[in-house]
Scaffold this active site. Structure first.
Site, mmCIF file in Angstrom:
data_model
loop_
_atom_site.group_PDB
_atom_site.id
_atom_site.type_symbol
_atom_site.label_atom_id
_atom_site.label_comp_id
_atom_site.label_asym_id
_atom_site.label_seq_id
_atom_site.Cartn_x
_atom_site.Cartn_y
_atom_site.Cartn_z
ATOM 1 C CE1 TYR A 143 -3.100 3.000 0.713
ATOM 2 C CE2 TYR A 143 -3.004 2.740 2.948
ATOM 3 C CZ TYR A 143 -3.364 3.279 1.975
ATOM 4 O OH TYR A 143 -4.343 4.504 2.073
ATOM 5 C CE LYS A 171 -6.169 1.977 -0.914
ATOM 6 N NZ LYS A 171 -6.920 2.461 0.286
#
Length: 299
Positions: A143, A171
């Site tokens: 992330y 992400k």
């Protein structure tokens, strides 16, 4: 850990709401509220859930609170959908310990977040994520959020991490959809891309994304799943029409404190999730009316 993943969920995809962490005024995790929220998310058709993401206020929780959140989420989902638990620290050793603990609690994957007080060079950023992935036998979603982190992941680092057998997803919350396309072009299927609330999910799906992990999906799960299904079916005219409608939620989410906004939205919908954790503050009455108006417009 071995180089080959074992018993991994195959092809994570779809809508993964970033769950809030419901708390009492004295800091106890409301596991019953979290359990009900998870159950309702699953009934709405979400493809997985993510405790301890940004919306889950991971940076404000103690170790005991984080453990309670993951435990309650795993128990509530009962393996009906994957649980991708957030791991975040400024320390590699602590992050590794969290990842091992959450796998032992039953998490199906790890969302790996790098916190940084001092700037960290590319080699150390890469080593941090590799250490987490080396420590577990479940998929790792890396992330990156340049708005919150002092040290971002460069394309070169992302490409190298994509070679790790357990680092299969990213992400990216960079606000830069072109960067997502660069990741897809560079890494192919070795690094599948999830959109964040900063992106337009339908646009990310169009360029090859596999879904989105985001706080707003907590308050509009059915609509989010419908949008995903329309994109997968290639019904782009309908998808864009729905996306335009849903984007109002993202706009409000971006205006206010993210946890406070989603907690307010859930409270409006009847979930007793409590206030955001201090020193954060709840939305004002005026701000709450704005959220109410957006939700009413989606009805």
């Amino acid at each position: 850990m071995s180089d080959q993943p074992t018993d991994l969920p195959k092809n994570l995809h779809g809508v993964f709401p970033y769950l809030v962490s419901p708390t009492t005024a004295d800091g106890r995790i409301k596991t019953d509220v979290l359990g009900n929220l998870c159950d309702d998310m699953i009934k709405a058709g979400v493809h997985g859930v993510t405790p301890l993401g940004s919306t889950g206020e991971f940076a404000y929780l103690s170790r005991e609170q984080r453990t309670a959140v993951v435990t309650a989420t795993v128990e509530a989902t009962a393996k009906r959908v994957p649980v991708i638990a957030g791991v975040a620290s400024t320390s590699t050793a602590d992050a590794v310990a969290q990842a091992k603990a959450y796998q032992a609690l039953g998490a199906d994957g790890i969302l790996a977040i790098l916190e940084a007080y001092f700037p960290v060079k590319d080699a150390q950023v890469e080593a941090y994520f590799r250490a987490i992935a080396d420590a577990v036998d479940i998929p790792v979603v890396i992330y990156t959020n340049p708005n919150f982190q002092r040290s971002d992941l460069t394309l070169d680092v992302i490409a190298r991490l994509a070679e790790h057998p357990r680092i299969q997803y990213i992400k990216d919350a960079s606000n830069n959809t072109g960067r997502l396309l660069s990741i897809i072009n560079r890494c192919g299927d070795k690094m599948r891309v999830f959109a964040a609330s900063a992106h337009i999910p339908a646009a990310v799906m169009l360029i090859g994304g596999v879904g989105w992990m985001a706080g707003p999906a907590c308050i509009v799960p059915r609509e989010s799943v419908k949008l995903y299904d329309l994109c997968k079916a290639g019904r782009w005219d309908e998808a864009v029409a729905l996306q335009r409608k849903l984007w109002r939620v993202n706009e409000v989410f971006a205006r206010f404190n993210l946890a406070a906004c989603i907690k307010a939205g859930l409270d409006i919908q009847g979930y007793d999730v409590g206030d955001p954790i201090a020193p954060q503050t709840p939305l004002t009455a005026e701000e709450r009316k704005i959220v109410e108006g957006v939700l009413a417009g989606l009805a």
